[in-house]
Design a protein around this motif. Structure first.
Motif, PDB file in Angstrom:
ATOM      1  N   ILE A 150       1.104  -1.210   0.065  1.00  0.00           N
ATOM      2  CA  ILE A 150      -0.023   0.279   0.152  1.00  0.00           C
ATOM      3  C   ILE A 150       0.987   1.015   0.069  1.00  0.00           C
ATOM      4  N   ARG A 151       1.900   1.345   0.649  1.00  0.00           N
ATOM      5  CA  ARG A 151       2.917   2.455   0.790  1.00  0.00           C
ATOM      6  C   ARG A 151       3.263   2.524  -0.591  1.00  0.00           C
ATOM      7  N   THR A 152       3.824   1.388  -1.360  1.00  0.00           N
ATOM      8  CA  THR A 152       4.670   1.581  -2.608  1.00  0.00           C
ATOM      9  C   THR A 152       3.340   2.233  -3.585  1.00  0.00           C
ATOM     10  N   ILE A 153       2.186   1.770  -3.483  1.00  0.00           N
ATOM     11  CA  ILE A 153       1.454   2.255  -4.345  1.00  0.00           C
ATOM     12  C   ILE A 153       1.163   3.556  -4.109  1.00  0.00           C
ATOM     13  N   LYS A 154       0.911   4.359  -2.978  1.00  0.00           N
ATOM     14  CA  LYS A 154       0.838   5.550  -2.439  1.00  0.00           C
ATOM     15  C   LYS A 154       1.957   6.290  -2.920  1.00  0.00           C
ATOM     16  N   TYR A 155       3.143   5.964  -2.894  1.00  0.00           N
ATOM     17  CA  TYR A 155       4.422   6.652  -3.407  1.00  0.00           C
ATOM     18  C   TYR A 155       4.218   6.850  -4.916  1.00  0.00           C
ATOM     19  N   LEU A 156       3.848   5.987  -5.521  1.00  0.00           N
ATOM     20  CA  LEU A 156       3.781   5.858  -6.930  1.00  0.00           C
ATOM     21  C   LEU A 156       2.714   6.906  -7.512  1.00  0.00           C
ATOM     22  N   VAL A 157       1.625   6.926  -6.819  1.00  0.00           N
ATOM     23  CA  VAL A 157       0.391   7.790  -7.246  1.00  0.00           C
ATOM     24  C   VAL A 157       0.906   9.345  -6.692  1.00  0.00           C
ATOM     25  N   LYS A 158       1.756   9.554  -5.746  1.00  0.00           N
ATOM     26  CA  LYS A 158       2.061  10.773  -5.318  1.00  0.00           C
ATOM     27  C   LYS A 158       3.233  11.253  -6.459  1.00  0.00           C
ATOM     28  N   SER A 159       4.007  10.306  -6.786  1.00  0.00           N
ATOM     29  CA  SER A 159       4.779  10.840  -8.000  1.00  0.00           C
ATOM     30  C   SER A 159       4.152  11.268  -8.966  1.00  0.00           C
ATOM     31  N   TYR A 160       3.198  10.344  -9.457  1.00  0.00           N
ATOM     32  CA  TYR A 160       2.326  10.878 -10.698  1.00  0.00           C
ATOM     33  C   TYR A 160       1.541  12.029 -10.708  1.00  0.00           C
ATOM     34  N   ALA A 209      -8.971  15.915 -12.462  1.00  0.00           N
ATOM     35  CA  ALA A 209      -8.273  14.782 -12.556  1.00  0.00           C
ATOM     36  C   ALA A 209      -7.453  14.848 -11.034  1.00  0.00           C
ATOM     37  N   PHE A 210      -6.755  16.154 -10.608  1.00  0.00           N
ATOM     38  CA  PHE A 210      -6.269  16.377  -9.347  1.00  0.00           C
ATOM     39  C   PHE A 210      -7.108  15.947  -8.399  1.00  0.00           C
ATOM     40  N   ILE A 211      -8.443  16.449  -8.348  1.00  0.00           N
ATOM     41  CA  ILE A 211      -9.268  15.793  -7.317  1.00  0.00           C
ATOM     42  C   ILE A 211      -9.319  14.459  -7.263  1.00  0.00           C
ATOM     43  N   CYS A 212      -9.226  13.777  -8.454  1.00  0.00           N
ATOM     44  CA  CYS A 212      -9.340  12.157  -8.354  1.00  0.00           C
ATOM     45  C   CYS A 212      -8.091  11.719  -7.968  1.00  0.00           C
ATOM     46  N   LEU A 213      -6.901  12.075  -7.984  1.00  0.00           N
ATOM     47  CA  LEU A 213      -5.743  11.570  -7.531  1.00  0.00           C
ATOM     48  C   LEU A 213      -5.607  11.914  -6.103  1.00  0.00           C
ATOM     49  N   GLU A 214      -6.072  13.150  -5.697  1.00  0.00           N
ATOM     50  CA  GLU A 214      -6.035  13.363  -4.113  1.00  0.00           C
ATOM     51  C   GLU A 214      -6.980  12.425  -3.429  1.00  0.00           C
ATOM     52  N   TRP A 215      -7.977  12.040  -3.996  1.00  0.00           N
ATOM     53  CA  TRP A 215      -8.862  11.049  -3.441  1.00  0.00           C
ATOM     54  C   TRP A 215      -8.363   9.581  -3.305  1.00  0.00           C
ATOM     55  N   ILE A 216      -7.650   9.271  -4.452  1.00  0.00           N
ATOM     56  CA  ILE A 216      -6.848   8.180  -4.424  1.00  0.00           C
ATOM     57  C   ILE A 216      -5.709   8.262  -3.144  1.00  0.00           C
TER      58      ILE A 216
END
Length: 106
Positions: free
Chosen positions: A25-35, A89-96
């Motif tokens: 989960i931490r890895t996926i969160k890091y990848l989404v934050k990087s994106y 798109a930013f709202i969607c990424l922030e929600w994720i």
């Protein structure tokens, strides 16, 4: 007739499995934050008209972010000539990101 489920042992301790899931989960969160930051850089680049987006370093940003942004085109109408679909798109990424922050395995 009764069905009895038999446990299959994988040789993994429960705490090891939970630690593995939390790390995933931490890895996926890091990848989404990087994106998220790649998308921020790409959209900030559009405010400078003298930057050519079709040269190699900038074209990589377009190549990485265009498929994601195309999903939001046309969902939100233009306001004063500005495309607001990137805000969605930013709202969607922030929600994720916030959803991934709230997931923890104990």
């Amino acid at each position: 007739m009764e069905l009895v489920a038999t446990g299959i042992s994988l040789g993994i301790d429960n705490s090891e499995l939970l630690a593995f899931l939390n790390q995933g989960i931490r890895t996926i969160k890091y990848l989404v934050k990087s994106y998220y930051w790649i998308l921020t850089l790409r959209l900030s680049m559009q405010w400078f008209p003298n930057i050519n987006p079709y040269v190699h370093p900038m074209y990589a940003l377009l190549y990485l972010t265009d498929p994601f942004l195309e999903n939001f085109e046309g969902l939100v109408p233009n306001v004063l000539g500005m495309d607001m679909s990137s805000m969605l798109a930013f709202i969607c990424l922030e929600w994720i990101i916030r959803t991934l922050d709230s997931i923890a395995f104990y």
